[in-house]
Design an enzyme around this catalytic site. Structure first.
Site, PDB file in Angstrom:
ATOM      1  N   ARG A 130      33.597  37.721  33.909  1.00  0.00           N
ATOM      2  CA  ARG A 130      32.858  38.379  35.086  1.00  0.00           C
ATOM      3  C   ARG A 130      31.461  39.112  34.619  1.00  0.00           C
ATOM      4  O   ARG A 130      32.015  39.822  34.007  1.00  0.00           O
ATOM      5  CB  ARG A 130      33.830  38.900  35.980  1.00  0.00           C
ATOM      6  CG  ARG A 130      34.704  38.055  37.076  1.00  0.00           C
ATOM      7  CD  ARG A 130      34.025  37.004  37.975  1.00  0.00           C
ATOM      8  NE  ARG A 130      34.790  36.151  38.856  1.00  0.00           N
ATOM      9  CZ  ARG A 130      35.197  35.125  38.602  1.00  0.00           C
ATOM     10  NH1 ARG A 130      34.505  34.417  37.514  1.00  0.00           N
ATOM     11  NH2 ARG A 130      35.880  34.280  39.138  1.00  0.00           N
ATOM     12  N   HIS A 182      27.219  30.041  35.344  1.00  0.00           N
ATOM     13  CA  HIS A 182      28.635  29.967  35.672  1.00  0.00           C
ATOM     14  C   HIS A 182      29.183  28.329  35.694  1.00  0.00           C
ATOM     15  O   HIS A 182      29.787  27.990  36.718  1.00  0.00           O
ATOM     16  CB  HIS A 182      28.565  30.476  37.076  1.00  0.00           C
ATOM     17  CG  HIS A 182      30.019  31.072  37.410  1.00  0.00           C
ATOM     18  ND1 HIS A 182      30.293  32.195  38.275  1.00  0.00           N
ATOM     19  CD2 HIS A 182      31.128  30.509  37.102  1.00  0.00           C
ATOM     20  CE1 HIS A 182      31.453  32.428  38.350  1.00  0.00           C
ATOM     21  NE2 HIS A 182      32.227  31.505  37.602  1.00  0.00           N
TER      22      HIS A 182
HETATM   23  P1  NAP Z   1      44.628  35.673  33.818  1.00  0.00           P
HETATM   24  O1  NAP Z   1      45.727  34.418  33.189  1.00  0.00           O
HETATM   25  O2  NAP Z   1      45.021  36.333  35.042  1.00  0.00           O
HETATM   26  O3  NAP Z   1      44.517  36.880  32.558  1.00  0.00           O
HETATM   27  C1  NAP Z   1      43.787  37.760  32.589  1.00  0.00           C
HETATM   28  C2  NAP Z   1      44.052  38.461  31.294  1.00  0.00           C
HETATM   29  O4  NAP Z   1      43.267  39.734  31.598  1.00  0.00           O
HETATM   30  C3  NAP Z   1      45.576  38.976  30.870  1.00  0.00           C
HETATM   31  O5  NAP Z   1      45.562  38.915  29.696  1.00  0.00           O
HETATM   32  C4  NAP Z   1      45.402  40.400  31.492  1.00  0.00           C
HETATM   33  O6  NAP Z   1      46.596  41.296  30.574  1.00  0.00           O
HETATM   34  C5  NAP Z   1      44.084  40.954  30.979  1.00  0.00           C
HETATM   35  N1  NAP Z   1      43.794  42.129  31.876  1.00  0.00           N
HETATM   36  C6  NAP Z   1      43.699  42.403  32.953  1.00  0.00           C
HETATM   37  N2  NAP Z   1      43.432  43.804  33.410  1.00  0.00           N
HETATM   38  C7  NAP Z   1      43.166  44.261  32.133  1.00  0.00           C
HETATM   39  C8  NAP Z   1      42.849  45.533  31.570  1.00  0.00           C
HETATM   40  N3  NAP Z   1      42.597  46.433  32.596  1.00  0.00           N
HETATM   41  N4  NAP Z   1      42.728  45.682  30.412  1.00  0.00           N
HETATM   42  C9  NAP Z   1      43.199  44.898  29.363  1.00  0.00           C
HETATM   43  N5  NAP Z   1      43.450  43.508  29.737  1.00  0.00           N
HETATM   44  C10 NAP Z   1      43.419  43.276  30.971  1.00  0.00           C
HETATM   45  O7  NAP Z   1      43.333  35.081  34.160  1.00  0.00           O
HETATM   46  P2  NAP Z   1      42.600  33.967  33.736  1.00  0.00           P
HETATM   47  O8  NAP Z   1      43.009  32.620  34.327  1.00  0.00           O
HETATM   48  O9  NAP Z   1      42.839  33.772  32.162  1.00  0.00           O
HETATM   49  O10 NAP Z   1      41.146  34.057  34.038  1.00  0.00           O
HETATM   50  C11 NAP Z   1      40.520  35.132  33.413  1.00  0.00           C
HETATM   51  C12 NAP Z   1      39.059  35.194  34.264  1.00  0.00           C
HETATM   52  O11 NAP Z   1      38.200  34.104  33.725  1.00  0.00           O
HETATM   53  C13 NAP Z   1      39.220  35.149  35.872  1.00  0.00           C
HETATM   54  O12 NAP Z   1      39.865  36.166  36.292  1.00  0.00           O
HETATM   55  C14 NAP Z   1      37.729  34.750  36.072  1.00  0.00           C
HETATM   56  O13 NAP Z   1      37.036  36.067  36.136  1.00  0.00           O
HETATM   57  C15 NAP Z   1      37.403  34.136  34.731  1.00  0.00           C
HETATM   58  N6  NAP Z   1      36.906  32.800  34.867  1.00  0.00           N
HETATM   59  C16 NAP Z   1      35.636  32.325  34.635  1.00  0.00           C
HETATM   60  C17 NAP Z   1      35.112  30.919  34.820  1.00  0.00           C
HETATM   61  C18 NAP Z   1      33.964  30.584  34.779  1.00  0.00           C
HETATM   62  O14 NAP Z   1      33.603  29.203  35.067  1.00  0.00           O
HETATM   63  N7  NAP Z   1      32.985  31.314  34.083  1.00  0.00           N
HETATM   64  C19 NAP Z   1      36.240  30.106  35.385  1.00  0.00           C
HETATM   65  C20 NAP Z   1      37.535  30.591  35.414  1.00  0.00           C
HETATM   66  C21 NAP Z   1      37.890  31.877  35.233  1.00  0.00           C
HETATM   67  P3  NAP Z   1      48.082  40.949  30.874  1.00  0.00           P
HETATM   68  O15 NAP Z   1      48.276  39.691  30.071  1.00  0.00           O
HETATM   69  O16 NAP Z   1      48.466  42.132  30.174  1.00  0.00           O
HETATM   70  O17 NAP Z   1      48.280  40.890  32.350  1.00  0.00           O
END
Ligand code: NAP
Length: 277
Positions: free
Chosen positions: A192, A240
């Protein structure tokens, strides 16, 4: 019995809301019958704080979306690792026989080891990149906390940001954390926009401390035409497109959660409102 899938229905008849956060629907108060809101997006920052939403909120964890993200991250990592640009655009026909190092010599940090970060880390490791993962909670083989972040950044030649946008992650890559990276490090941000302090990044790019930033997400999207990222020689903007929700596989995820709701089983991919993701 479930009603048919509709795009308009009297709120009192709706069992599940399949939701895109860009939808005009912002007041969930009339949807008291709904058993869950099933988001089509992986990132939930636009909806997670909505006080009218009292039903369970599930986010999208779509195998095809993950596949897309792995391809984007691996592709852009290899571009920088192999120095492809200097051969693709070489107007002076320079013969520079410098070989890139092997992947095993190019440390990568993946910040955010969730559904997407863990898959990208596994794909990069399969190519022999030494990958350090960092997440909020402690997990095997992964760093956490401020000390862990400093350790991950201090050696990373490529940093991949796959964190959600929460109050804790905003401006995570600020001037002091960017300064921890080795000179010439490359940043890939498909997470993000607000994860990075834009002004600090531009300053670090201008002085060459950061070698390149490949950015897929921005504070304002579409990225305004006059934003300095567009013209910066060390920035690549992708609009994006790192990973899209794919209809066929995402429909299966939604259908499975509806099946679970009807069977009284726990929903998959529930969002923790307090945590913000
Ligand atoms: P997810 O499964 O919820 O994983 C989020 C990760 O971030 C987890 O490992 C979490 O830690 C970690 N995290 C959250 N808050 C943190 C903090 N304060 N300090 C350190 N680590 C932290 O999400 P995901 O499905 O992998 O997706 C991640 C992000 O990718 C989404 O939220 C979205 O913003 C982005 N995204 C972008 C696109 C694009 O096209 N560009 C597409 C899809 C998603 P824990 O494991 O300890 O909970």
């Amino acid at each position: 019995m479930l009603a048919a899938l509709v795009t308009r229905a009297a709120p009192g008849t709706v069992d599940y809301i399949v939701y895109a956060p860009s939808s005009p629907l912002q007041d969930f108060t009339p949807y008291q019958r709904a058993k869950a809101v099933l988001s089509l997006w992986a990132g939930v920052e636009r909806i997670v704080g909505n006080a009218t939403l009292t039903q369970p909120l599930c986010r999208m964890v779509d195998p095809a979306l993950t596949e897309g993200m792995v391809e984007w991250v691996v592709g852009h990592s290899l571009r920088h690792h192999l120095g492809m640009d200097s051969h693709i655009v070489n107007p002076g026909h320079l013969w520079d026989p410098t070989c890139p190092p092997l992947a095993r010599e190019r440390p990568v940090a993946v910040l955010g080891m969730g559904a997407l970060g863990a898959a990208c880390a596994a794909a990069l490791r399969a190519l022999n990149f030494p990958v350090t993962g960092w997440s909020r909670t402690e997990k095997p083989g992964c760093l956490h906390g401020e000390a862990g972040l400093r350790q991950a950044l201090s050696t990373a030649q490529i940093v991949v940001l796959l964190l959600p946008k929460t109050p804790e992650t905003e401006d995570l890559l600020n001037a002091s954390r960017l300064a921890l990276l080795p000179r010439g490090a490359v940043i890939l941000n498909p997470g993000r926009g607000p994860l990075i302090d834009d002004a600090a990044l531009l300053a670090a790019l201008d002085c060459g401390h950061i070698g390149h930033a490949t950015l897929d997400v921005f504070r304002v999207e579409p990225l305004p035409k006059d934003h300095p990222f567009w013209a910066h020689p060390r920035v690549t903007v992708t609009p994006h497109i790192a990973a899209d929700t794919r209809t066929t596989s995402a429909a299966r995820v939604i259908a499975e959660n509806i099946r679970r709701g009807e069977a009284g089983e726990p929903f998959l991919h529930l969002v923790d409102r307090a945590r913000g993701y």
